[in-house]
Design an enzyme around this catalytic site. Structure first.
Site, PDB file in Angstrom:
ATOM      1  N   ASP A 135       0.853  -1.191   0.000  1.00 30.55           N
ATOM      2  CA  ASP A 135       0.000   0.000   0.000  1.00 30.55           C
ATOM      3  C   ASP A 135       0.891   1.244   0.000  1.00 30.55           C
ATOM      4  O   ASP A 135       2.060   1.174   0.400  1.00 30.55           O
ATOM      5  CB  ASP A 135      -0.871   0.039   1.262  1.00 30.55           C
ATOM      6  CG  ASP A 135      -2.057  -0.918   1.192  1.00 30.55           C
ATOM      7  OD1 ASP A 135      -2.355  -1.433   0.114  1.00 30.55           O
ATOM      8  OD2 ASP A 135      -2.685  -1.132   2.248  1.00 30.55           O
ATOM      9  N   ARG A 185      -0.781  -0.686  -8.765  1.00 32.23           N
ATOM     10  CA  ARG A 185      -2.168  -0.325  -8.450  1.00 32.23           C
ATOM     11  C   ARG A 185      -2.264   1.194  -8.464  1.00 32.23           C
ATOM     12  O   ARG A 185      -1.579   1.868  -7.688  1.00 32.23           O
ATOM     13  CB  ARG A 185      -2.520  -0.858  -7.068  1.00 32.23           C
ATOM     14  CG  ARG A 185      -3.882  -0.390  -6.563  1.00 32.23           C
ATOM     15  CD  ARG A 185      -4.081  -0.742  -5.093  1.00 32.23           C
ATOM     16  NE  ARG A 185      -4.086  -2.169  -4.876  1.00 32.23           N
ATOM     17  CZ  ARG A 185      -3.854  -2.732  -3.681  1.00 32.23           C
ATOM     18  NH1 ARG A 185      -3.582  -1.982  -2.629  1.00 32.23           N
ATOM     19  NH2 ARG A 185      -3.869  -4.047  -3.550  1.00 32.23           N
TER      20      ARG A 185
HETATM   21  P1  FDA Z   1     -13.800   9.120  -6.238  1.00 30.79           P
HETATM   22  O1  FDA Z   1     -13.369   9.514  -4.872  1.00 30.79           O
HETATM   23  O2  FDA Z   1     -13.954  10.169  -7.261  1.00 30.79           O
HETATM   24  O3  FDA Z   1     -15.130   8.280  -6.103  1.00 30.79           O
HETATM   25  C1  FDA Z   1     -15.869   7.837  -7.236  1.00 30.79           C
HETATM   26  C2  FDA Z   1     -17.183   7.248  -6.739  1.00 30.79           C
HETATM   27  O4  FDA Z   1     -16.925   6.079  -5.958  1.00 30.79           O
HETATM   28  C3  FDA Z   1     -17.962   8.156  -5.782  1.00 30.79           C
HETATM   29  O5  FDA Z   1     -18.772   9.056  -6.483  1.00 30.79           O
HETATM   30  C4  FDA Z   1     -18.754   7.150  -4.985  1.00 30.79           C
HETATM   31  O6  FDA Z   1     -19.858   6.666  -5.729  1.00 30.79           O
HETATM   32  C5  FDA Z   1     -17.785   6.008  -4.842  1.00 30.79           C
HETATM   33  N1  FDA Z   1     -16.975   6.120  -3.612  1.00 30.79           N
HETATM   34  C6  FDA Z   1     -15.668   6.457  -3.519  1.00 30.79           C
HETATM   35  N2  FDA Z   1     -15.250   6.421  -2.237  1.00 30.79           N
HETATM   36  C7  FDA Z   1     -16.327   6.062  -1.503  1.00 30.79           C
HETATM   37  C8  FDA Z   1     -16.545   5.843  -0.130  1.00 30.79           C
HETATM   38  N3  FDA Z   1     -15.559   5.970   0.776  1.00 30.79           N
HETATM   39  N4  FDA Z   1     -17.780   5.482   0.279  1.00 30.79           N
HETATM   40  C9  FDA Z   1     -18.793   5.329  -0.604  1.00 30.79           C
HETATM   41  N5  FDA Z   1     -18.645   5.503  -1.941  1.00 30.79           N
HETATM   42  C10 FDA Z   1     -17.449   5.876  -2.387  1.00 30.79           C
HETATM   43  N6  FDA Z   1      -5.308   5.149  -1.275  1.00 30.79           N
HETATM   44  C11 FDA Z   1      -4.058   5.407  -0.869  1.00 30.79           C
HETATM   45  O7  FDA Z   1      -3.702   6.560  -0.626  1.00 30.79           O
HETATM   46  N7  FDA Z   1      -3.156   4.383  -0.714  1.00 30.79           N
HETATM   47  C12 FDA Z   1      -3.476   3.091  -0.999  1.00 30.79           C
HETATM   48  O8  FDA Z   1      -2.644   2.196  -0.859  1.00 30.79           O
HETATM   49  C13 FDA Z   1      -4.789   2.815  -1.443  1.00 30.79           C
HETATM   50  N8  FDA Z   1      -5.179   1.540  -1.743  1.00 30.79           N
HETATM   51  C14 FDA Z   1      -6.385   1.340  -2.352  1.00 30.79           C
HETATM   52  C15 FDA Z   1      -6.709   0.084  -2.868  1.00 30.79           C
HETATM   53  C16 FDA Z   1      -7.863  -0.090  -3.601  1.00 30.79           C
HETATM   54  C17 FDA Z   1      -8.177  -1.443  -4.168  1.00 30.79           C
HETATM   55  C18 FDA Z   1      -8.745   1.012  -3.812  1.00 30.79           C
HETATM   56  C19 FDA Z   1      -9.996   0.857  -4.636  1.00 30.79           C
HETATM   57  C20 FDA Z   1      -8.452   2.234  -3.273  1.00 30.79           C
HETATM   58  C21 FDA Z   1      -7.296   2.418  -2.540  1.00 30.79           C
HETATM   59  N9  FDA Z   1      -6.991   3.661  -2.008  1.00 30.79           N
HETATM   60  C22 FDA Z   1      -5.701   3.882  -1.562  1.00 30.79           C
HETATM   61  C23 FDA Z   1      -8.038   4.714  -1.871  1.00 30.79           C
HETATM   62  C24 FDA Z   1      -8.028   5.692  -3.044  1.00 30.79           C
HETATM   63  O9  FDA Z   1      -6.876   6.493  -2.983  1.00 30.79           O
HETATM   64  C25 FDA Z   1      -9.270   6.608  -3.037  1.00 30.79           C
HETATM   65  O10 FDA Z   1      -9.279   7.366  -1.876  1.00 30.79           O
HETATM   66  C26 FDA Z   1     -10.594   5.902  -3.153  1.00 30.79           C
HETATM   67  O11 FDA Z   1     -10.513   4.792  -3.998  1.00 30.79           O
HETATM   68  C27 FDA Z   1     -11.674   6.841  -3.716  1.00 30.79           C
HETATM   69  O12 FDA Z   1     -11.310   7.269  -4.996  1.00 30.79           O
HETATM   70  P2  FDA Z   1     -12.056   6.809  -6.350  1.00 30.79           P
HETATM   71  O13 FDA Z   1     -11.018   6.532  -7.380  1.00 30.79           O
HETATM   72  O14 FDA Z   1     -12.975   5.693  -6.075  1.00 30.79           O
HETATM   73  O15 FDA Z   1     -12.789   8.086  -6.882  1.00 30.79           O
END
Ligand code: FDA
Length: 308
Positions: A135, A185
């Site tokens: 991570d 990732r």
């Molecule tokens: P965005 O925040 O724009 O969200 C898009 C849509 O997804 C939202 O409109 C909503 O529908 C849904 N959504 C997103 N977050 C949600 C929540 N908390 N609750 C409900 N719905 C939600 N970060 C990091 O700094 N270090 C890491 O190692 C990781 N590892 C990691 C692994 C995996 C498999 C994932 C999917 C994510 C991470 N992250 C992470 C977290 C990442 O940085 C980020 O904060 C979240 O994935 C939210 O970003 P999105 O790309 O989903 O887009």
């Protein structure tokens, strides 16, 4: 404004005590975290795998300043990997590690301690027949994490890393890591970062994600598209087609409890979808980052506190 306040609170012991002892907390935590024990993690993995999804398991914990706690985290992962092998789950289930839980922040030789702990976990993963992804935590850890990644990849070349599009440096990191055998990732980033190192506006983080995704999908590595954002998912599909990537030469990843219908839709369409499954008692920091990502979660959380 709420997001940064929640991220600041994620590092406050006072707020930690308040939230972790609130009776209503556990109900909402259960959406994001599958339970506190190894058995909970294994049950959740079995269910997801039976539904055609792959899994990455995260034993919750971070920022340890205690060598014995770092050792205990290493042993927890080694035991987990042994159980995955026993249950024949090690193919579809890998593990995710936070180096700060393995001693990275210890004064003096923290980097070395985290490296040796991670090395033991990578060896256990190889023996089990699976792999490890590191991570990424806040920007102060990125150089150390990428350097530990490089060391681990000498003996364990399948070790993966996370890159965060919010950081200004990340396009260059994507170029460096878009080579054959490299598992990356790509996420947007979940930590409060200063504008000197990160894009302050969400729209710019999203645009940077697009640029980074283009680099990774055009490269020779193995991109792991970790986002719930429908636009990024659609773009990844288009880029895969453009670069002649078949499903399995990249994968989608989402967090447990978020857009579960979309996880299943993509898997049913033939995509490889991996769910990030956290478990363990130290859920506070992870939970606060999930609240910070979506203000609606906070409203839901507050309602659950008053409506119990
Ligand atoms: P965005 O925040 O724009 O969200 C898009 C849509 O997804 C939202 O409109 C909503 O529908 C849904 N959504 C997103 N977050 C949600 C929540 N908390 N609750 C409900 N719905 C939600 N970060 C990091 O700094 N270090 C890491 O190692 C990781 N590892 C990691 C692994 C995996 C498999 C994932 C999917 C994510 C991470 N992250 C992470 C977290 C990442 O940085 C980020 O904060 C979240 O994935 C939210 O970003 P999105 O790309 O989903 O887009």
């Amino acid at each position: 404004m709420l997001g940064p306040a929640l991220l600041a609170a994620s590092r406050s012991n006072q707020v930690r005590n308040l939230i972790t002892s609130a009776p209503g907390s556990r109900r909402l935590v259960g959406r994001f975290v599958v339970g506190e024990n190894l058995a909970d993690a294994l049950d959740a993995s079995r269910t997801l795998v039976s539904e055609g999804l792959a899994v990455t398991l995260d034993h919750l914990g971070e920022d340890t300043l205690d060598v014995s706690q770092a050792d205990a985290t290493r042993e927890t992962y080694v035991e987990l990997l042994g159980r995955l092998a026993d249950l024949d789950l090690a193919g579809p289930v890998e593990v995710s590690l936070k180096l700060s839980a393995l001693g990275q922040a210890l004064p003096g030789d923290g980097d070395l301690i985290a490296l040796e702990n991670a090395r033991a976990i990578c060896a256990a993963a190889r023996q089990a027949g699976t792999t490890v992804t590191l991570d990424m935590e806040d920007h102060t850890t990125v150089d150390s994490t990428l350097s530990i990644l490089g060391e681990l990849r000498v003996d364990f070349p399948s070790t993966g890393a996370v890159l965060q599009s919010c950081l200004r440096r990340t396009e260059a990191d994507c170029r460096n890591l878009a080579h054959a055998g490299s598992r990356v990732r790509l996420v947007k980033g979940a930590y409060a970062e200063p504008s000197s190192v990160a894009h302050p506006a969400k729209a710019d983080v999203d645009l940077a994600y697009v640029r980074c995704l283009k680099i990774l999908m055009a490269g020779d590595g193995y991109p792991m598209v970790a986002s719930h954002d429908p636009r990024m998912i659609e773009l990844a599909g288009m880029l895969a087609e453009r670069h002649g990537r078949a499903p399995g030469s990249y994968e989608f990843q989402m967090l447990h409890g978020i857009r579960t219908g979309e996880q299943r839709r993509l898997a049913a369409a033939g995509e490889l979808v991996r769910v990030y499954v956290p478990y363990g008692a130290d859920w506070y920091g992870y939970f606060m980052r999930r609240l910070a990502e979506r203000p609606a979660n906070v409203a839901f959380f507050l309602r659950s506190l008053v409506s119990r």
